[in-house]
Design an enzyme around this catalytic site. Structure first.
Site, mmCIF file in Angstrom:
data_model
loop_
_atom_site.group_PDB
_atom_site.id
_atom_site.type_symbol
_atom_site.label_atom_id
_atom_site.label_comp_id
_atom_site.label_asym_id
_atom_site.label_seq_id
_atom_site.Cartn_x
_atom_site.Cartn_y
_atom_site.Cartn_z
ATOM 1 N N CYS A 222 -6.009 1.208 6.927
ATOM 2 C CA CYS A 222 -6.564 2.226 6.030
ATOM 3 C C CYS A 222 -6.857 3.493 6.815
ATOM 4 C CB CYS A 222 -7.886 1.764 5.448
ATOM 5 S SG CYS A 222 -7.755 0.363 4.394
ATOM 6 N N CYS B 236 0.874 -1.164 0.000
ATOM 7 C CA CYS B 236 0.000 0.000 0.000
ATOM 8 C C CYS B 236 0.915 1.219 0.000
ATOM 9 C CB CYS B 236 -0.876 -0.050 1.254
ATOM 10 S SG CYS B 236 -1.944 1.383 1.394
ATOM 11 N N CYS C 271 -11.078 14.330 4.256
ATOM 12 C CA CYS C 271 -12.069 13.408 4.833
ATOM 13 C C CYS C 271 -11.870 13.389 6.354
ATOM 14 C CB CYS C 271 -11.908 12.011 4.247
ATOM 15 S SG CYS C 271 -12.013 12.000 2.449
#
Ligand code: SAH
Ligand code: SF4
Length: 342
Positions: free
Chosen positions: A334, A103, A114
Protein backbone atom coordinates in the site's frame (compact mmCIF):
# COMPACT_ATOMS: atom_id res chain seq x y z
CA UNK A 1 -10.77 4.31 -29.56
CA UNK A 2 -9.93 1.69 -26.90
CA UNK A 3 -11.93 -1.53 -27.06
CA UNK A 4 -12.69 -1.62 -23.29
CA UNK A 5 -13.95 1.98 -23.35
CA UNK A 6 -16.98 0.83 -25.33
CA UNK A 7 -20.19 -0.30 -23.70
CA UNK A 8 -22.27 -3.00 -25.37
CA UNK A 9 -24.62 -0.64 -27.18
CA UNK A 10 -21.75 1.45 -28.54
CA UNK A 11 -20.07 -1.70 -29.80
CA UNK A 12 -23.35 -2.83 -31.39
CA UNK A 13 -23.74 0.50 -33.17
CA UNK A 14 -20.21 0.38 -34.52
CA UNK A 15 -20.53 -3.18 -35.75
CA UNK A 16 -23.86 -2.48 -37.46
CA UNK A 17 -22.46 0.69 -39.07
CA UNK A 18 -20.00 -1.68 -40.74
CA UNK A 19 -22.93 -3.62 -42.21
CA UNK A 20 -22.49 -6.57 -39.85
CA UNK A 21 -25.38 -8.43 -38.21
CA UNK A 22 -26.07 -7.49 -34.58
CA UNK A 23 -25.07 -10.91 -33.19
CA UNK A 24 -21.47 -10.13 -34.11
CA UNK A 25 -21.35 -7.57 -31.28
CA UNK A 26 -22.42 -10.26 -28.83
CA UNK A 27 -19.69 -12.59 -30.13
CA UNK A 28 -17.08 -9.88 -29.66
CA UNK A 29 -18.35 -9.08 -26.16
CA UNK A 30 -18.18 -12.77 -25.17
CA UNK A 31 -14.70 -13.06 -26.64
CA UNK A 32 -13.50 -10.05 -24.66
CA UNK A 33 -15.14 -10.59 -21.32
CA UNK A 34 -15.63 -14.35 -21.07
CA UNK A 35 -12.69 -15.74 -23.09
CA UNK A 36 -10.29 -12.85 -22.34
CA UNK A 37 -9.21 -12.62 -25.96
CA UNK A 38 -6.98 -9.60 -26.24
CA UNK A 39 -6.19 -9.27 -29.95
CA UNK A 40 -8.48 -9.30 -33.04
CA UNK A 41 -6.81 -12.38 -34.54
CA UNK A 42 -7.88 -14.45 -31.50
CA UNK A 43 -11.53 -13.99 -32.51
CA UNK A 44 -11.48 -16.99 -34.84
CA UNK A 45 -15.29 -17.22 -34.76
CA UNK A 46 -15.52 -13.96 -36.72
CA UNK A 47 -15.13 -13.56 -40.49
CA UNK A 48 -11.64 -12.50 -41.50
CA UNK A 49 -12.76 -9.13 -42.89
CA UNK A 50 -14.43 -8.25 -39.58
CA UNK A 51 -11.27 -9.12 -37.67
CA UNK A 52 -9.31 -6.87 -40.00
CA UNK A 53 -11.83 -4.08 -39.59
CA UNK A 54 -11.60 -4.39 -35.81
CA UNK A 55 -7.82 -4.27 -35.94
CA UNK A 56 -7.88 -1.20 -38.18
CA UNK A 57 -10.54 0.79 -36.32
CA UNK A 58 -10.25 -0.07 -32.63
CA UNK A 59 -7.26 -0.24 -30.34
CA UNK A 60 -7.03 -3.61 -28.57
CA UNK A 61 -3.60 -3.20 -27.03
CA UNK A 62 -4.59 -0.98 -24.11
CA UNK A 63 -1.88 -1.98 -21.62
CA UNK A 64 1.62 -3.13 -22.48
CA UNK A 65 3.36 -4.87 -19.59
CA UNK A 66 6.85 -3.46 -19.32
CA UNK A 67 7.99 -5.06 -16.07
CA UNK A 68 6.82 -8.02 -14.00
CA UNK A 69 8.09 -8.50 -10.46
CA UNK A 70 7.34 -11.39 -8.12
CA UNK A 71 7.83 -11.05 -4.36
CA UNK A 72 10.29 -13.45 -2.73
CA UNK A 73 7.47 -15.57 -1.27
CA UNK A 74 5.94 -15.88 -4.75
CA UNK A 75 2.54 -14.72 -3.51
CA UNK A 76 2.54 -11.18 -4.86
CA UNK A 77 3.11 -10.05 -8.43
CA UNK A 78 3.40 -6.44 -9.51
CA UNK A 79 3.10 -5.50 -13.17
CA UNK A 80 4.15 -2.17 -14.58
CA UNK A 81 2.08 -1.24 -17.65
CA UNK A 82 2.56 1.31 -20.38
CA UNK A 83 -0.61 3.12 -21.44
CA UNK A 84 -1.37 4.20 -25.04
CA UNK A 85 0.19 7.65 -24.33
CA UNK A 86 3.31 6.04 -22.81
CA UNK A 87 2.37 6.97 -19.24
CA UNK A 88 2.82 4.16 -16.74
CA UNK A 89 0.69 2.58 -14.04
CA UNK A 90 0.99 -0.43 -11.75
CA UNK A 91 -1.37 -3.20 -10.71
CA UNK A 92 -0.73 -5.91 -8.14
CA UNK A 93 -1.98 -9.49 -7.73
CA UNK A 94 -1.95 -10.85 -4.19
CA UNK A 95 -2.50 -14.55 -3.52
CA UNK A 96 -3.60 -15.41 -0.02
CA UNK A 97 -5.13 -18.79 0.75
CA UNK A 98 -8.09 -19.06 -1.64
CA UNK A 99 -8.10 -15.38 -2.46
CA UNK A 100 -6.75 -13.83 -5.62
CA UNK A 101 -7.01 -10.13 -4.95
CA UNK A 102 -6.13 -7.50 -7.53
CA UNK A 103 -5.12 -4.03 -6.48
CA UNK A 104 -5.66 -1.73 -9.46
CA UNK A 105 -5.04 1.92 -10.33
CA UNK A 106 -7.57 4.60 -11.27
CA UNK A 107 -5.23 7.49 -12.12
CA UNK A 108 -1.68 8.16 -13.28
CA UNK A 109 -0.32 9.67 -10.06
CA UNK A 110 -2.64 11.29 -7.55
CA UNK A 111 -3.69 14.86 -6.79
CA UNK A 112 -4.34 14.32 -3.08
CA UNK A 113 -0.72 14.67 -1.98
CA UNK A 114 -0.71 12.45 1.12
CA UNK A 115 2.83 12.87 2.46
CA UNK A 116 3.43 9.19 3.34
CA UNK A 117 2.32 7.81 -0.05
CA UNK A 118 4.63 7.26 -3.03
CA UNK A 119 1.80 7.96 -5.49
CA UNK A 120 1.00 11.22 -3.71
CA UNK A 121 4.66 12.14 -3.79
CA UNK A 122 4.72 11.89 -7.61
CA UNK A 123 1.77 14.27 -8.15
CA UNK A 124 -1.14 14.00 -10.56
CA UNK A 125 -0.78 13.34 -14.28
CA UNK A 126 -4.21 12.24 -15.50
CA UNK A 127 -7.31 10.14 -14.93
CA UNK A 128 -7.56 6.64 -16.39
CA UNK A 129 -10.44 5.96 -18.75
CA UNK A 130 -12.94 3.23 -17.82
CA UNK A 131 -11.27 0.99 -20.41
CA UNK A 132 -7.83 1.49 -18.90
CA UNK A 133 -9.22 0.48 -15.49
CA UNK A 134 -10.99 -2.57 -16.95
CA UNK A 135 -7.89 -3.65 -18.89
CA UNK A 136 -5.95 -4.16 -15.64
CA UNK A 137 -8.54 -6.64 -14.40
CA UNK A 138 -8.76 -8.49 -17.71
CA UNK A 139 -4.98 -8.71 -17.97
CA UNK A 140 -4.82 -10.61 -14.68
CA UNK A 141 -8.03 -12.55 -15.40
CA UNK A 142 -6.30 -13.87 -18.52
CA UNK A 143 -3.07 -14.53 -16.63
CA UNK A 144 -4.88 -16.55 -13.93
CA UNK A 145 -7.14 -18.27 -16.46
CA UNK A 146 -4.01 -19.82 -17.99
CA UNK A 147 -3.41 -21.46 -14.59
CA UNK A 148 -7.06 -22.52 -14.25
CA UNK A 149 -7.51 -19.85 -11.63
CA UNK A 150 -9.73 -16.78 -11.24
CA UNK A 151 -9.69 -13.31 -9.72
CA UNK A 152 -11.76 -13.36 -6.52
CA UNK A 153 -11.54 -9.71 -5.34
CA UNK A 154 -10.68 -6.34 -6.83
CA UNK A 155 -9.59 -3.43 -4.65
CA UNK A 156 -9.32 0.09 -6.09
CA UNK A 157 -6.33 0.86 -3.92
CA UNK A 158 -3.55 1.19 -6.44
CA UNK A 159 -2.39 4.51 -7.82
CA UNK A 160 -4.87 7.36 -7.59
CA UNK A 161 -7.99 8.51 -5.77
CA UNK A 162 -10.97 6.63 -7.27
CA UNK A 163 -13.50 9.23 -6.07
CA UNK A 164 -11.57 11.96 -7.90
CA UNK A 165 -12.21 9.91 -11.08
CA UNK A 166 -15.72 8.93 -10.03
CA UNK A 167 -17.54 8.40 -13.32
CA UNK A 168 -14.86 6.37 -15.06
CA UNK A 169 -14.40 4.23 -11.95
CA UNK A 170 -18.12 3.45 -11.64
CA UNK A 171 -18.43 2.81 -15.37
CA UNK A 172 -15.57 0.32 -15.14
CA UNK A 173 -17.19 -1.46 -12.19
CA UNK A 174 -20.57 -1.60 -13.92
CA UNK A 175 -19.07 -2.97 -17.12
CA UNK A 176 -17.13 -5.68 -15.25
CA UNK A 177 -20.38 -6.44 -13.43
CA UNK A 178 -22.33 -7.22 -16.63
CA UNK A 179 -23.81 -10.75 -16.28
CA UNK A 180 -23.37 -11.28 -20.02
CA UNK A 181 -19.76 -10.22 -19.79
CA UNK A 182 -17.19 -10.66 -16.99
CA UNK A 183 -20.00 -10.99 -14.43
CA UNK A 184 -17.87 -9.93 -11.45
CA UNK A 185 -20.09 -9.32 -8.41
CA UNK A 186 -20.27 -5.79 -7.01
CA UNK A 187 -19.65 -7.14 -3.49
CA UNK A 188 -16.23 -8.36 -4.56
CA UNK A 189 -15.04 -4.80 -5.29
CA UNK A 190 -13.68 -2.45 -2.62
CA UNK A 191 -13.22 1.25 -3.25
CA UNK A 192 -10.83 3.14 -1.01
CA UNK A 193 -11.05 6.91 -0.65
CA UNK A 194 -8.96 9.48 1.15
CA UNK A 195 -12.20 11.19 2.16
CA UNK A 196 -13.84 13.19 -0.63
CA UNK A 197 -17.05 13.92 1.25
CA UNK A 198 -19.37 14.87 -1.66
CA UNK A 199 -18.39 11.68 -3.52
CA UNK A 200 -19.05 9.57 -0.41
CA UNK A 201 -22.54 11.12 -0.28
CA UNK A 202 -23.13 10.41 -3.96
CA UNK A 203 -21.88 6.85 -3.53
CA UNK A 204 -24.21 6.38 -0.55
CA UNK A 205 -27.19 7.63 -2.54
CA UNK A 206 -26.48 5.17 -5.35
CA UNK A 207 -26.77 2.28 -2.88
CA UNK A 208 -24.22 0.12 -4.62
CA UNK A 209 -23.14 -3.25 -3.21
CA UNK A 210 -19.48 -2.26 -3.62
CA UNK A 211 -17.48 -2.16 -0.34
CA UNK A 212 -16.21 1.17 0.92
CA UNK A 213 -12.92 1.81 2.71
CA UNK A 214 -11.97 5.23 4.08
CA UNK A 215 -8.35 6.19 4.74
CA UNK A 216 -8.43 7.91 8.10
CA UNK A 217 -4.94 7.67 9.67
CA UNK A 218 -5.57 10.39 12.30
CA UNK A 219 -8.36 11.69 14.52
CA UNK A 220 -6.98 15.17 15.32
CA UNK A 221 -7.49 17.62 12.45
CA UNK A 222 -4.06 19.22 12.77
CA UNK A 223 -2.31 15.88 12.49
CA UNK A 224 -4.57 14.60 9.71
CA UNK A 225 -4.18 17.82 7.70
CA UNK A 226 -0.41 17.57 7.97
CA UNK A 227 -0.50 14.03 6.57
CA UNK A 228 -3.43 14.37 4.16
CA UNK A 229 -4.05 17.81 2.61
CA UNK A 230 -7.61 16.73 1.69
CA UNK A 231 -8.44 17.14 5.39
CA UNK A 232 -8.15 20.93 5.04
CA UNK A 233 -11.18 20.82 2.76
CA UNK A 234 -13.13 18.00 4.42
CA UNK A 235 -12.20 17.65 8.06
CA UNK A 236 -12.60 14.64 10.32
CA UNK A 237 -16.04 15.69 11.60
CA UNK A 238 -17.42 16.23 8.08
CA UNK A 239 -15.90 12.94 6.96
CA UNK A 240 -17.35 10.88 9.80
CA UNK A 241 -20.73 12.53 9.32
CA UNK A 242 -20.71 11.42 5.65
CA UNK A 243 -19.66 7.92 6.74
CA UNK A 244 -22.59 7.75 9.16
CA UNK A 245 -24.93 8.77 6.33
CA UNK A 246 -23.41 6.06 4.15
CA UNK A 247 -24.00 3.34 6.75
CA UNK A 248 -27.53 4.58 7.35
CA UNK A 249 -28.36 4.67 3.64
CA UNK A 250 -26.84 1.31 2.75
CA UNK A 251 -26.69 -0.75 5.94
CA UNK A 252 -23.16 -1.66 4.89
CA UNK A 253 -20.09 -1.75 7.11
CA UNK A 254 -17.26 0.70 6.44
CA UNK A 255 -13.57 -0.15 6.71
CA UNK A 256 -11.31 2.55 8.12
CA UNK A 257 -7.69 2.33 7.07
CA UNK A 258 -4.93 3.37 9.41
CA UNK A 259 -1.25 3.26 8.44
CA UNK A 260 0.54 2.89 11.77
CA UNK A 261 3.49 5.29 11.96
CA UNK A 262 5.86 5.01 14.88
CA UNK A 263 5.31 7.80 17.39
CA UNK A 264 2.94 9.68 15.06
CA UNK A 265 -0.46 7.99 15.19
CA UNK A 266 0.09 4.75 17.09
CA UNK A 267 -0.31 5.61 20.79
CA UNK A 268 -2.91 4.02 23.08
CA UNK A 269 -4.39 7.53 23.61
CA UNK A 270 -4.94 7.89 19.88
CA UNK A 271 -6.54 4.44 19.75
CA UNK A 272 -8.90 5.54 22.52
CA UNK A 273 -9.80 8.75 20.68
CA UNK A 274 -10.41 6.76 17.51
CA UNK A 275 -12.75 4.39 19.36
CA UNK A 276 -14.73 7.35 20.70
CA UNK A 277 -14.95 8.91 17.23
CA UNK A 278 -16.25 5.69 15.67
CA UNK A 279 -18.62 4.74 18.49
CA UNK A 280 -21.93 3.37 17.23
CA UNK A 281 -20.80 3.28 13.60
CA UNK A 282 -20.98 -0.07 11.75
CA UNK A 283 -17.29 -0.35 10.91
CA UNK A 284 -13.98 -1.96 11.51
CA UNK A 285 -10.42 -0.68 11.45
CA UNK A 286 -7.74 -2.09 9.16
CA UNK A 287 -4.42 -1.07 10.61
CA UNK A 288 -1.23 -1.63 8.64
CA UNK A 289 2.30 -0.78 9.69
CA UNK A 290 3.51 1.99 7.38
CA UNK A 291 5.28 0.85 4.23
CA UNK A 292 8.48 2.73 3.48
CA UNK A 293 8.57 5.30 0.67
CA UNK A 294 11.52 7.47 -0.37
CA UNK A 295 9.79 10.79 0.20
CA UNK A 296 8.69 10.24 3.81
CA UNK A 297 10.73 9.96 6.98
CA UNK A 298 8.24 8.16 9.23
CA UNK A 299 8.85 4.57 10.29
CA UNK A 300 6.51 1.62 10.72
CA UNK A 301 5.13 0.88 14.16
CA UNK A 302 6.59 -2.10 15.96
CA UNK A 303 4.54 -5.29 16.29
CA UNK A 304 4.12 -4.68 20.04
CA UNK A 305 2.78 -1.14 19.60
CA UNK A 306 0.46 -2.33 16.81
CA UNK A 307 -0.93 -5.05 19.09
CA UNK A 308 -1.59 -2.55 21.89
CA UNK A 309 -3.32 -0.18 19.42
CA UNK A 310 -5.58 -3.03 18.33
CA UNK A 311 -6.24 -4.08 21.93
CA UNK A 312 -7.33 -0.59 22.98
CA UNK A 313 -9.70 -0.33 20.01
CA UNK A 314 -11.23 -3.71 20.72
CA UNK A 315 -11.62 -3.05 24.43
CA UNK A 316 -13.59 -0.01 23.38
CA UNK A 317 -15.85 -1.94 21.03
CA UNK A 318 -14.19 -1.31 17.65
CA UNK A 319 -13.08 -4.42 15.74
CA UNK A 320 -9.56 -4.12 14.36
CA UNK A 321 -7.32 -6.23 12.14
CA UNK A 322 -3.61 -5.71 11.77
CA UNK A 323 -2.95 -6.34 8.11
CA UNK A 324 0.10 -8.26 7.04
CA UNK A 325 2.47 -6.30 4.88
CA UNK A 326 2.62 -7.81 1.41
CA UNK A 327 5.07 -7.41 -1.45
CA UNK A 328 7.31 -4.92 0.32
CA UNK A 329 10.44 -6.33 -1.33
CA UNK A 330 9.07 -5.39 -4.78
CA UNK A 331 7.51 -2.11 -3.62
CA UNK A 332 4.03 -3.46 -4.20
CA UNK A 333 2.69 -2.61 -0.74
CA UNK A 334 0.00 0.00 0.00
CA UNK A 335 1.26 3.45 -0.85
CA UNK A 336 4.39 2.19 -2.60
CA UNK A 337 3.12 2.31 -6.17
CA UNK A 338 4.79 5.00 -8.20
CA UNK A 339 5.31 3.39 -11.62
CA UNK A 340 9.06 3.47 -11.41
CA UNK A 341 10.99 0.67 -13.08
CA UNK A 342 12.74 -0.27 -9.82
N1 SAH B 1 -6.39 6.99 -2.88
C1 SAH B 1 -7.11 6.01 -2.16
C2 SAH B 1 -6.75 4.59 -2.57
C3 SAH B 1 -5.30 4.31 -2.88
S1 SAH B 1 -4.20 4.31 -1.50
C4 SAH B 1 -6.92 6.22 -0.67
O1 SAH B 1 -6.05 6.98 -0.29
O2 SAH B 1 -7.68 5.62 0.09
C5 SAH B 1 -4.58 2.78 -0.70
C6 SAH B 1 -4.31 2.77 0.79
O3 SAH B 1 -2.90 2.81 1.07
C7 SAH B 1 -4.89 3.98 1.53
O4 SAH B 1 -5.51 3.57 2.70
C8 SAH B 1 -3.66 4.79 1.83
O5 SAH B 1 -3.85 5.68 2.90
C9 SAH B 1 -2.66 3.71 2.13
N2 SAH B 1 -1.27 4.12 2.12
C10 SAH B 1 -0.71 5.12 1.41
N3 SAH B 1 0.62 5.18 1.65
C11 SAH B 1 0.89 4.19 2.52
C12 SAH B 1 2.10 3.73 3.14
N4 SAH B 1 3.27 4.29 2.88
N5 SAH B 1 2.03 2.67 3.99
C13 SAH B 1 0.83 2.07 4.23
N6 SAH B 1 -0.34 2.45 3.67
C14 SAH B 1 -0.31 3.50 2.83
FE1 SF4 C 1 -3.60 9.54 -3.35
FE2 SF4 C 1 -4.45 7.59 -1.75
FE3 SF4 C 1 -1.84 8.07 -2.04
FE4 SF4 C 1 -3.36 9.81 -0.71
S1 SF4 C 1 -2.91 7.69 -0.14
S2 SF4 C 1 -1.84 10.33 -2.25
S3 SF4 C 1 -5.23 9.70 -1.86
S4 SF4 C 1 -3.21 7.37 -3.62
Amino acid sequence: MLIYDLDFSELTNIVSSWGQPAFRARQIWTGLYKNFWAAPDEFTNLPKELREKLAAEIRFEVLTPTLKLDSSDGQTRKTLFKLPDDRQIEAVLMRYENRRTLCISTQVGCAMGCTFCATGQMGFTRHLSSGEIIAQVLYYARFLHAENDVVTNVVLMGMGEPFHNYDNTMTAIDRLNDPQGYNFGARRFTISTSGLVPAIRQFASEKRQVNLAVSLHAVENTLRSSMMPVNKKYDVEALIEACREYVEATGRRITFEWALINGVNDTPEQAKKLAILLKGLLCHVNAIPLNPTTGYEGKATTRERADIFKQVLEQNGIPCTIRIRRGIDIQAGCGQLAARAT
